[in-house]
Motif scaffolding. Structure first.
Motif, short mmCIF file in Angstrom:
data_model
loop_
_atom_site.label_atom_id
_atom_site.label_comp_id
_atom_site.label_asym_id
_atom_site.label_seq_id
_atom_site.Cartn_x
_atom_site.Cartn_y
_atom_site.Cartn_z
N PHE A 101 0.71 -1.33 -0.01
CA PHE A 101 0.04 0.03 0.01
C PHE A 101 0.80 1.24 -0.16
N CYS A 154 1.67 5.41 0.28
CA CYS A 154 1.26 6.44 0.94
C CYS A 154 0.14 7.33 -0.02
N SER A 158 -2.68 9.30 4.71
CA SER A 158 -1.91 8.11 5.39
C SER A 158 -1.31 8.86 6.59
N GLU A 159 -1.29 7.86 7.55
CA GLU A 159 -0.79 8.36 8.89
C GLU A 159 0.64 7.69 9.14
N ALA A 160 0.99 6.64 8.35
CA ALA A 160 2.13 5.89 8.84
C ALA A 160 3.41 6.78 8.93
N CYS A 168 5.00 7.85 5.81
CA CYS A 168 4.23 8.52 4.86
C CYS A 168 4.56 10.02 5.34
N GLN A 203 -9.79 8.69 -0.47
CA GLN A 203 -9.26 8.06 0.69
C GLN A 203 -8.62 6.82 0.39
N PRO A 214 -6.28 3.72 -1.07
CA PRO A 214 -4.70 3.80 -1.09
C PRO A 214 -4.46 3.18 -2.40
N SER A 232 -1.96 0.78 -4.62
CA SER A 232 -1.16 -0.30 -3.93
C SER A 232 -0.65 -1.14 -5.37
N GLU A 244 3.24 2.78 2.64
CA GLU A 244 2.29 2.64 3.98
C GLU A 244 2.50 1.50 4.65
N ASP A 245 2.30 0.26 4.09
CA ASP A 245 2.16 -0.87 4.54
C ASP A 245 2.52 -2.16 3.46
#
Ligand SMILES: Nc1ncnc2c1ncn2[C@@H]1O[C@H](COP(=O)(O)OP(=O)(O)O)[C@@H](O)[C@H]1O
Ligand SMILES: [Mg+2]
Lengths: 302, 229
Positions: free
Chosen positions: A61, A63, A67-69, A72, A128, A130, A132, A157-158
């Motif tokens: 995924f 950013c 995104s809050e990671a 990011c 909203q 993501p 990927s 992000e992940d």
């Protein structure tokens, strides 16, 4: 070898110990049925693994604006970062088999489909979602290669592996299957003990005949063969019942009920049943013969 | 034919030997009485010949073979050359006279045609013709022992072993059995008979080997039962 004589002895023996013979047939049928059932479940789990692992992918995924990671903090992913990831993924071939980029619009579409009718879907917006990379691995267990390369990289992000969720399911199924096999093995041991005891009784009830046979110089084979064949015959009848019950499970339970109810996955086919059936049958006969042979060696010595 | 070289047999958990340094040589075609009190080791001697037991020390030779070196799978072959008769007949109650004798051949794999030919012959020899279809419980003791002898002899063994074959029979019937054993001996079969029947031994005037507490105390040709004492 005089087949007539030996077969006559076998028939007499089976009839003389009719209740014992029936007990042997039933325990053989039950234990082999369980054993076959365990093998069937294992085949089913293997098949589901093949089926599902084939579909699983690793998702990277990226950013987005929201995104809050930690990786990011610099904001949405840049074009250059995206290109770099794509290039790095290509370089991971052949571990990486296929790479597919999912845009926000496609993600939105999928999300809408997945949560159709729920308020979650109604409130979601395209932004909203993501972006990927969907990565298909040639060997689904090599997830770590991808994770270590991309997890925590700026703009990512992940990294998530669908396989991990499946693994939990299969672990639970594996536990069930191990339990079924443990019960089956315990039953097989009980069956062997019962057969050993039956042979002991049979040898005792025919000790007059066998002692004369020894005296006049009958070979061990001649003395023991009727007993061995007797055990093997009872085991074969029990094993036939076990195979029949496997066939019934496939026809009525799997094809008749499970396959109709759970359409999302595939079930074991007849080829699996026909592979397991001879294994079950041979196990029964070998088990009975070994139990009988070991007992007879002790009770019918020269 | 049978040769014991310093044979000692001590049964497990027993201190006294059942057979004590016995050396005996029995030739082909001999008729030998094995005499001695109960417990003197006669049955042990016979069991050693059959390799039902193995000696604790010493060597047993039967038909030119050292039984100590005979592997287990060859024991059946040895026993086919030895016919055996016991005091208690050991017939199968659910088989006829013919069936009992035929059984001994069936279980060593002889063909049907052979069995059909030789069983009536041997039943004739032991004097049981006409009684082929009777069951053991329809026969007198003497007749049952004749069936047992027929079964032991039907395969024409080189050696016939008899362990107190007249032990359960009255003297008159015993004489008949002895005549039969003598006849079998005359066909060239070596006969070894354990007994403590004084009258029979004295009457037959054959070789006598006497055992006392496992020791061979006498070996005399044309002997009588109580000679040495
Ligand atoms: N299977 C056995 N186990 C232990 N002792 C035995 C066994 N057979 C015989 N004996 C002992 O060996 C001795 C000789 O017995 P046996 O050969 O049967 O004598 P017989 O036949 O002259 O009466 C006896 O003391 C008997 O108790
Ligand atoms: Mg005795």
């Amino acid at each position: 070898m005089r087949a007539k004589f030996v077969l006559g002895e076998v028939g007499t023996g089976l009839r003389r110990n009719l209740t014992m013979t029936i007990a042997v047939i039933i325990t053989v049928a039950v234990s082999l049925g369980l054993f076959g059932g365990g093998l069937l479940v294992r085949a089913q789990v293997d098949q589901m693994k093949d089926y599902w692992y084939d579909k699983v992918e690793v998702s990277i995924f990226l950013c987005g604006k929201v995104s809050e990671a930690q990786s990011c903090t610099a904001g949405a992913i840049t074009k250059a970062q995206k290109a770099q990831i794509k290039e790095d993924l290509e370089s991971l071939k052949p571990v990486v088999e296929q790479v597919y980029f999912e845009s926000q619009a496609e993600a939105y579409e999928r999300f809408q489909q997945q949560f159709k009718g729920s308020p979650l879907a109604e409130n979601a917006t395209v932004d909203q979602m993501p972006e990927s990379f969907r990565v298909k691995l040639s060997d689904p267990t090599k997830y770590a290669v991808v994770a270590s390369a991309f997890q925590g990289r700026p703009g990512v992000e992940d990294v998530r592996d669908q396989r991990q969720a499946l693994d939990r399911l299969f672990k639970a199924l594996g536990g069930l299957q191990a339990m079924a096999l443990a019960i089956a093995i315990a039953m097989l041991i009980v069956t062997m003990l019962l057969i050993a005891n039956t042979m002991r009784v049979a040898a005792f009830s025919r000790r007059r005949e066998t002692s004369i046979m020894r005296l006049v110089g009958a070979s061990n084979l001649y003395i023991q063969l009727p007993f061995l064949l007797e055990a093997a015959t009872a085991a074969a009848i029990g094993a036939a019942f076990a195979v029949l019950s496997l066939v019934a499970v496939k026809k009525f339970l799997i094809d008749g009920v499970l396959a109709e109810t759970f359409k999302f996955t595939s079930f074991v086919g007849w080829d699996t049943v026909w592979t397991i059936a001879p294994i079950v049958f041979l196990t029964g006969i070998v088990m009975a013969s070994v139990a009988a042979f070991l007992t007879l060696r002790k009770y019918l010595r020269v | 034919m049978i040769r014991f070289e310093h044979v000692t047999k001590v049964y497990r958990d027993q201190s006294r030997p059942a057979l004590d340094d016995a050396s005996v040589d029995i030739d082909k075609g001999e008729f030998v009485f094995l005499v001695g009190a109960s417990g003197s080791g006669k049955s042990t001697f016979l069991r050693l010949v059959l390799k039902e037991e193995s000696p604790t020390s010493g060597r047993v030779w039967v038909a030119g073979k050292n039984l100590g070196q005979l592997s287990n799978w060859k024991v059946p072959t040895l026993r086919r050359q030895i016919g055996t008769v016991f005091q208690d007949f050991r017939l199968l109650p659910n088989k006829t006279v013919h069936g009992n004798v035929a059984f001994a051949l069936e279980v060593i794999g002889k063909p049907d045609a052979f069995i059909r030919k030789v069983v009536p012959e041997v039943l004739d020899l032991v004097g049981l013709d006409g009684k082929e279809e009777r069951y053991p419980d329809q026969l007198s003791g003497g007749e049952q022992q004749r069936v047992a002898i027929a079964r032991a002899f039907v395969n024409r063994p080189m050696i016939l072993i008899a362990d107190e074959p007249t032990g359960n029979l009255d003297p008159e019937t015993s004489v008949g059995i002895m005549k039969l054993l003598d006849r079998i001996n005359r066909t060239g079969t070596t006969v070894v008979m354990a007994t403590h029947d004084v009258a029979i031994v004295d009457q037959m005037r054959k070789r006598v080997i006497e055992l006392e507490q496992g020791l061979v105390v006498r070996d005399q040709s044309r002997g009588v039962y109580g000679y040495a004492r």
